[in-house]
Design an enzyme around this catalytic site. Sequence first.
Site, PDB file in Angstrom:
ATOM      1  N   GLN A  18       0.986  -1.194   0.224  1.00 22.99           N
ATOM      2  CA  GLN A  18       0.132   0.394  -0.209  1.00 22.99           C
ATOM      3  C   GLN A  18       1.027   1.501   0.238  1.00 22.99           C
ATOM      4  OE1 GLN A  18      -3.425   0.124  -0.201  1.00 22.99           O
ATOM      5  NE2 GLN A  18      -3.892  -2.416   0.054  1.00 22.99           N
ATOM      6  N   LYS A  70      -1.618  -2.980  -7.672  1.00 26.93           N
ATOM      7  CA  LYS A  70      -1.790  -1.773  -7.004  1.00 26.93           C
ATOM      8  C   LYS A  70      -0.907  -0.144  -7.378  1.00 26.93           C
ATOM      9  CE  LYS A  70      -2.960  -4.659  -3.271  1.00 26.93           C
ATOM     10  NZ  LYS A  70      -3.948  -4.208  -2.928  1.00 26.93           N
TER      11      LYS A  70
END
Lengths: 152, 408
Positions: free
Chosen positions: B203, B226
């Site tokens: 993340q 991501k």
Amino acid sequence: MAPGDDLRALYQQIILDHTRHPRNQGRLEGPDCYHARGHNPACGDEVEVWVKFGPQGQIEHIRFEGQGCAISQASASLMTLKLQGATPTAARALLADFHALISGQGQVQNEEALGELRALEGVQKFPQRLRCATLAWKAAEQLLPQAQLPAT
Amino acid sequence: MPDLSHLRADFPILHQQVSGHPLVYLDSAASSQKPRQVIDALVRYYERDNANVHRGLHELSNRATEQFEAVRGKVARLLNAESPDEIIFNRGTTEGINLVSQLWANHFLRPGDVILTTGMEHHSNLVPWQIAASRSGAIVKYVPVLEDGTLDLPALQALLHEGPVKLLSCVHVSNSLGTINPVADICAWARARGITTLVDGAQAVGHLPVDVRAIGCDFYVFSGHKICAPTGIGVLYGRRSVLATLPPWHGGGEMIDSVTLEGSTYKDAPARFEAGTPDIAGVIGLGAAIDYLEAIGIDTIHQHGRQLIHTTLEKLAEVPGLRVLGPPLPAERATLAAFTLTGTHPHDLVEYANTQGIALRGGHHCTQPLMRRFQVPGTSRASFYFYNTHAEVDRLVQVLHQAVKFFS
């Protein structure tokens, strides 16, 4: 913009009422009481069902505890109302009809027996919620064979 | 706040209606959307340059190899690694952690050794260590998470001193809380005691500047999907001196030096850890994604995200019954907000949002121990990327207000 009709159909007042005020919540203890757990690992929903069978094999008492979405918990609450007093045969028939109702697959045999369960018909439009609506029922189904055992 | 709304034109997928409403995609922490530039790079590779890498002598293979290896250099620069040889391509964060945990379980961990991780890890940085422990007789210990969603750092330091900790694995940015952990400090404390460190950057990369040398970790992992790259491609960074101590993982083509029927010798990193034909298109797509992000500027993306989440948290505070997990403002936070709404289960809320065109994620977010820690069955999560706008935050808040009325 208001939510669509599908959503209103999924979350009918009766569903939200059962979610907020679940019926037959709790556990049963004793020698003739049986317990099963339904768990959905994908979403974490959980329903535990306790059943006490009567001398004729009928469901004398039924309770549940659980946590999860409105659909899984309301379905469990409604189920306990419908299965109270049912014989295993009647319970299996109702289970099959309930599945036909919410999945849109197969024929409902006994419309009348479904009663308030009709409130869950909206699940048809949300196939990913089928597993929520059936969680408690699958747990209860596991317990039905126990009714064959003589109560001691 | 930098205005990046013009970049939305690069993302074909964002321009569609869902349930009769314009799509508001707030699930980038699960997977980001892909710009035309990345999609085009994949098409261009397959239409023009497709061939196996490293082994051909023909033109197409040379082109494919050149592009493939160029991405190794791009990733090394993105992470500020010392050398492209420290960059190992794999399928993603999960595979990177499994590579390290399995090699450690098989070769380095002894009964009674301690693997230290934290209570806020994704299952992918938790289950592999449990498996490694059960294979080796090592023990997994967890750093507790405080009520404000940060790590109990004094407890972490105590745990480092307590037992024979061999390896520490910690998430950089929590996918469930938005906490940004002080990984440089944590790795420094571990390193002072000779403990090997792994940081899960799933993340963090592409959202904030990541410098593996400043962090001082031995391993750093992330997933391409991501950060605007295709699914199925990821990166394991390993400090060169640490990689040199590791035996191979998967055996096969590409990773060998020479093979006889009596035995084989192996190449050095990174080839040693890249058996078989790699995801060539995925790597080239990852390269295109990095080019795209760097053209915007990671600092610009970071600044945009900080301000967007700041506004989001302020507006969410006005929704009755809504509680956001994780560090309260003005703490530094990642660009995601996970929250509970009194009396409404996350799945019902996410279902409601979906009928309004908003993509949220609801559930345990692959962090079940953390959900237990905060005594919630799950949360609803809105996660943002640079293509999200203030108008979308407003729309989210509007729909949450509607949902409160609907379910009450």
